[in-house]
Design a protein around this motif. Structure first.
Motif, PDB file in Angstrom:
ATOM      1  N   ILE A 178       1.518 -35.189  -6.500  1.00  0.00           N
ATOM      2  CA  ILE A 178       2.278 -34.801  -5.055  1.00  0.00           C
ATOM      3  C   ILE A 178       2.098 -33.450  -4.869  1.00  0.00           C
ATOM      4  O   ILE A 178       2.433 -32.500  -5.576  1.00  0.00           O
ATOM      5  N   PHE A 179       1.186 -33.237  -3.797  1.00  0.00           N
ATOM      6  CA  PHE A 179       0.964 -31.783  -3.209  1.00  0.00           C
ATOM      7  C   PHE A 179       2.020 -31.405  -2.066  1.00  0.00           C
ATOM      8  O   PHE A 179       2.040 -32.173  -1.165  1.00  0.00           O
ATOM      9  N   ILE A 180       2.556 -30.280  -2.449  1.00  0.00           N
ATOM     10  CA  ILE A 180       3.529 -29.701  -1.442  1.00  0.00           C
ATOM     11  C   ILE A 180       2.816 -28.678  -0.827  1.00  0.00           C
ATOM     12  O   ILE A 180       2.476 -27.722  -1.531  1.00  0.00           O
ATOM     13  N   ALA A 181       2.543 -28.702   0.611  1.00  0.00           N
ATOM     14  CA  ALA A 181       1.490 -27.650   0.909  1.00  0.00           C
ATOM     15  C   ALA A 181       2.260 -27.064   2.247  1.00  0.00           C
ATOM     16  O   ALA A 181       2.608 -27.842   3.117  1.00  0.00           O
ATOM     17  N   PRO A 182       2.705 -25.829   2.185  1.00  0.00           N
ATOM     18  CA  PRO A 182       3.134 -25.063   3.475  1.00  0.00           C
ATOM     19  C   PRO A 182       1.959 -24.956   4.387  1.00  0.00           C
ATOM     20  O   PRO A 182       0.737 -24.803   4.074  1.00  0.00           O
ATOM     21  N   GLU A 183       2.306 -24.713   5.535  1.00  0.00           N
ATOM     22  CA  GLU A 183       1.153 -24.329   6.463  1.00  0.00           C
ATOM     23  C   GLU A 183       0.988 -22.800   6.451  1.00  0.00           C
ATOM     24  O   GLU A 183       1.966 -21.928   6.638  1.00  0.00           O
ATOM     25  N   TYR A 184      -0.366 -22.481   6.517  1.00  0.00           N
ATOM     26  CA  TYR A 184      -0.435 -20.938   6.311  1.00  0.00           C
ATOM     27  C   TYR A 184      -1.537 -21.058   7.415  1.00  0.00           C
ATOM     28  O   TYR A 184      -3.058 -21.465   7.099  1.00  0.00           O
ATOM     29  N   ASN A 185      -1.607 -20.237   8.711  1.00  0.00           N
ATOM     30  CA  ASN A 185      -2.557 -20.102   9.632  1.00  0.00           C
ATOM     31  C   ASN A 185      -3.142 -21.591  10.122  1.00  0.00           C
ATOM     32  O   ASN A 185      -4.282 -21.443  10.096  1.00  0.00           O
ATOM     33  N   GLY A 186      -2.448 -22.358  10.191  1.00  0.00           N
ATOM     34  CA  GLY A 186      -2.892 -23.787  10.770  1.00  0.00           C
ATOM     35  C   GLY A 186      -3.700 -24.678   9.585  1.00  0.00           C
ATOM     36  O   GLY A 186      -4.174 -25.634   9.947  1.00  0.00           O
ATOM     37  N   SER A 187      -3.301 -24.092   8.358  1.00  0.00           N
ATOM     38  CA  SER A 187      -4.156 -25.124   7.560  1.00  0.00           C
ATOM     39  C   SER A 187      -3.087 -24.849   6.053  1.00  0.00           C
ATOM     40  O   SER A 187      -1.931 -24.898   6.137  1.00  0.00           O
ATOM     41  N   ILE A 188      -3.901 -24.978   5.119  1.00  0.00           N
ATOM     42  CA  ILE A 188      -3.296 -24.946   3.592  1.00  0.00           C
ATOM     43  C   ILE A 188      -3.490 -23.415   3.024  1.00  0.00           C
ATOM     44  O   ILE A 188      -4.141 -22.922   3.727  1.00  0.00           O
ATOM     45  N   PRO A 189      -2.533 -22.981   2.162  1.00  0.00           N
ATOM     46  CA  PRO A 189      -2.687 -21.586   1.401  1.00  0.00           C
ATOM     47  C   PRO A 189      -3.975 -21.533   0.942  1.00  0.00           C
ATOM     48  O   PRO A 189      -4.537 -22.430   0.051  1.00  0.00           O
ATOM     49  N   GLY A 190      -4.803 -20.409   1.071  1.00  0.00           N
ATOM     50  CA  GLY A 190      -6.004 -20.196   0.359  1.00  0.00           C
ATOM     51  C   GLY A 190      -5.934 -20.394  -1.209  1.00  0.00           C
ATOM     52  O   GLY A 190      -6.799 -20.723  -1.737  1.00  0.00           O
ATOM     53  N   ALA A 191      -4.741 -19.737  -1.826  1.00  0.00           N
ATOM     54  CA  ALA A 191      -4.369 -19.958  -2.972  1.00  0.00           C
ATOM     55  C   ALA A 191      -4.558 -21.456  -3.417  1.00  0.00           C
ATOM     56  O   ALA A 191      -4.834 -21.707  -4.764  1.00  0.00           O
ATOM     57  N   LEU A 192      -4.088 -22.520  -2.627  1.00  0.00           N
ATOM     58  CA  LEU A 192      -4.163 -23.879  -3.071  1.00  0.00           C
ATOM     59  C   LEU A 192      -5.753 -24.341  -3.079  1.00  0.00           C
ATOM     60  O   LEU A 192      -6.083 -24.988  -4.019  1.00  0.00           O
ATOM     61  N   LYS A 193      -6.544 -23.943  -2.193  1.00  0.00           N
ATOM     62  CA  LYS A 193      -7.837 -24.257  -1.957  1.00  0.00           C
ATOM     63  C   LYS A 193      -8.417 -23.568  -3.434  1.00  0.00           C
ATOM     64  O   LYS A 193      -9.576 -24.133  -3.978  1.00  0.00           O
ATOM     65  N   LEU A 194      -7.913 -22.385  -3.613  1.00  0.00           N
ATOM     66  CA  LEU A 194      -8.757 -21.751  -4.768  1.00  0.00           C
ATOM     67  C   LEU A 194      -8.460 -22.271  -6.258  1.00  0.00           C
ATOM     68  O   LEU A 194      -9.304 -22.441  -6.784  1.00  0.00           O
ATOM     69  N   PHE A 195      -7.120 -22.786  -6.286  1.00  0.00           N
ATOM     70  CA  PHE A 195      -6.803 -23.629  -7.350  1.00  0.00           C
ATOM     71  C   PHE A 195      -7.670 -24.952  -7.485  1.00  0.00           C
ATOM     72  O   PHE A 195      -7.994 -25.050  -8.639  1.00  0.00           O
ATOM     73  N   ILE A 196      -7.905 -25.622  -6.403  1.00  0.00           N
ATOM     74  CA  ILE A 196      -8.401 -26.778  -6.533  1.00  0.00           C
ATOM     75  C   ILE A 196      -9.883 -26.407  -7.129  1.00  0.00           C
ATOM     76  O   ILE A 196     -10.437 -27.074  -7.765  1.00  0.00           O
ATOM     77  N   ASP A 197     -10.339 -25.502  -6.452  1.00  0.00           N
ATOM     78  CA  ASP A 197     -11.614 -25.071  -6.750  1.00  0.00           C
ATOM     79  C   ASP A 197     -12.068 -24.519  -8.062  1.00  0.00           C
ATOM     80  O   ASP A 197     -13.004 -24.730  -8.663  1.00  0.00           O
ATOM     81  N   CYS A 198     -10.944 -24.098  -8.768  1.00  0.00           N
ATOM     82  CA  CYS A 198     -11.177 -23.739 -10.145  1.00  0.00           C
ATOM     83  C   CYS A 198     -10.891 -24.834 -11.184  1.00  0.00           C
ATOM     84  O   CYS A 198     -11.023 -24.532 -12.131  1.00  0.00           O
ATOM     85  N   CYS A 199     -10.374 -26.025 -10.843  1.00  0.00           N
ATOM     86  CA  CYS A 199     -10.206 -27.045 -11.683  1.00  0.00           C
ATOM     87  C   CYS A 199     -11.464 -27.736 -12.038  1.00  0.00           C
ATOM     88  O   CYS A 199     -12.451 -27.603 -11.287  1.00  0.00           O
ATOM     89  N   THR A 200     -11.381 -28.149 -13.285  1.00  0.00           N
ATOM     90  CA  THR A 200     -12.819 -28.792 -13.679  1.00  0.00           C
ATOM     91  C   THR A 200     -13.322 -30.067 -12.943  1.00  0.00           C
ATOM     92  O   THR A 200     -12.464 -30.815 -12.660  1.00  0.00           O
ATOM     93  N   PHE A 201     -14.394 -29.916 -12.514  1.00  0.00           N
ATOM     94  CA  PHE A 201     -14.778 -31.078 -11.636  1.00  0.00           C
ATOM     95  C   PHE A 201     -15.835 -31.873 -12.407  1.00  0.00           C
ATOM     96  O   PHE A 201     -16.743 -31.394 -13.023  1.00  0.00           O
ATOM     97  N   PRO A 202     -15.492 -33.153 -12.466  1.00  0.00           N
ATOM     98  CA  PRO A 202     -14.926 -33.834 -11.466  1.00  0.00           C
ATOM     99  C   PRO A 202     -13.414 -34.600 -12.378  1.00  0.00           C
ATOM    100  O   PRO A 202     -12.690 -35.166 -11.524  1.00  0.00           O
ATOM    101  N   VAL A 203     -13.307 -34.315 -13.479  1.00  0.00           N
ATOM    102  CA  VAL A 203     -12.278 -34.807 -14.410  1.00  0.00           C
ATOM    103  C   VAL A 203     -11.146 -34.229 -13.801  1.00  0.00           C
ATOM    104  O   VAL A 203     -10.043 -35.241 -14.087  1.00  0.00           O
ATOM    105  N   SER A 204     -10.640 -33.356 -13.149  1.00  0.00           N
ATOM    106  CA  SER A 204      -9.384 -32.917 -12.558  1.00  0.00           C
ATOM    107  C   SER A 204      -8.983 -34.056 -11.503  1.00  0.00           C
ATOM    108  O   SER A 204      -7.539 -34.493 -11.630  1.00  0.00           O
ATOM    109  N   PHE A 205      -9.665 -34.293 -10.742  1.00  0.00           N
ATOM    110  CA  PHE A 205      -8.833 -35.255  -9.515  1.00  0.00           C
ATOM    111  C   PHE A 205      -9.658 -36.399  -9.158  1.00  0.00           C
ATOM    112  O   PHE A 205      -9.160 -37.184  -8.579  1.00  0.00           O
TER     113      PHE A 205
END
Length: 173
Positions: free
Chosen positions: A72-99
């Motif tokens: 369950i992703f709880i995502a606040p609005e930052y500048n009309g989108s998601i926080p950069g920290a959330l995108k960075l977190f997703i990008d840091c997770c091992t691909f593809p096994v994480s998601f």
């Protein structure tokens, strides 16, 4: 187990309060869940965990992500989108096994009137790229500051009805 992602690294955020509300509602249904708050990301994650690098600080986080079957992703609005920290977190997770091929429910919130509608649309696109199965019922919490009472609990009857409906959908998902 359901892993609830509190999608901002902002200290004392309403996002984490909403994540805790979801966890309590799941607990009432005897559903095991855990919360991962982006507040707990390594401070130097940009240098240590992008582009295939893995730091000892991120290893337990990655293990938790890899083991989860539903998010369950709880995502606040930052500048009309998601926080950069959330995108960075997703990008840091091992691909593809994480998601890959895992299930996800999305919750948007904002202090404005749309509950991060655009951000959740962006996050849906990211999840689809990662081949995640996105629950069609998405929850948007506009004016989130008015949704929590003094004990940081959701209290509005209609909000609780929609959140509980989403939780029921998650359990059938």
């Amino acid at each position: 187990m359901i892993l609830i992602i509190s999608g901002t690294n902002r200290p004392h955020s309403k996002t984490l309060k909403i994540a805790k509300c979801y966890q309590q509602l799941l607990d009432r249904k005897s559903i095991e869940s855990d919360i991962f708050s982006l507040e707990d990301l390594p401070a130097n994650i940009l240098e240590t965990d992008l582009y295939g690098k893995r730091s000892p600080a991120f290893e337990p986080i990655q293990e938790k992500i890899s083991k989860a079957k539903l998010f369950i992703f709880i995502a606040p609005e930052y500048n009309g989108s998601i926080p950069g920290a959330l995108k960075l977190f997703i990008d840091c997770c091992t691909f593809p096994v994480s998601f890959y091929h895992k299930k996800v429910a999305l919750v948007g919130l904002s202090s404005g009137r749309y509950g991060n509608l655009r951000g959740i649309d962006h996050l849906t696109g990211i999840c689809h790229y990662l081949r995640m199965h996105v629950l069609p019922l998405k929850i948007f919490l506009p004016n989130v500051q008015n949704e929590l009472n003094a004990e940081d609990q959701l209290f509005k009857e209609d909000t609780l009805q929609f959140v509980n409906e989403q939780i029921e959908e998650i359990l059938r998902f």
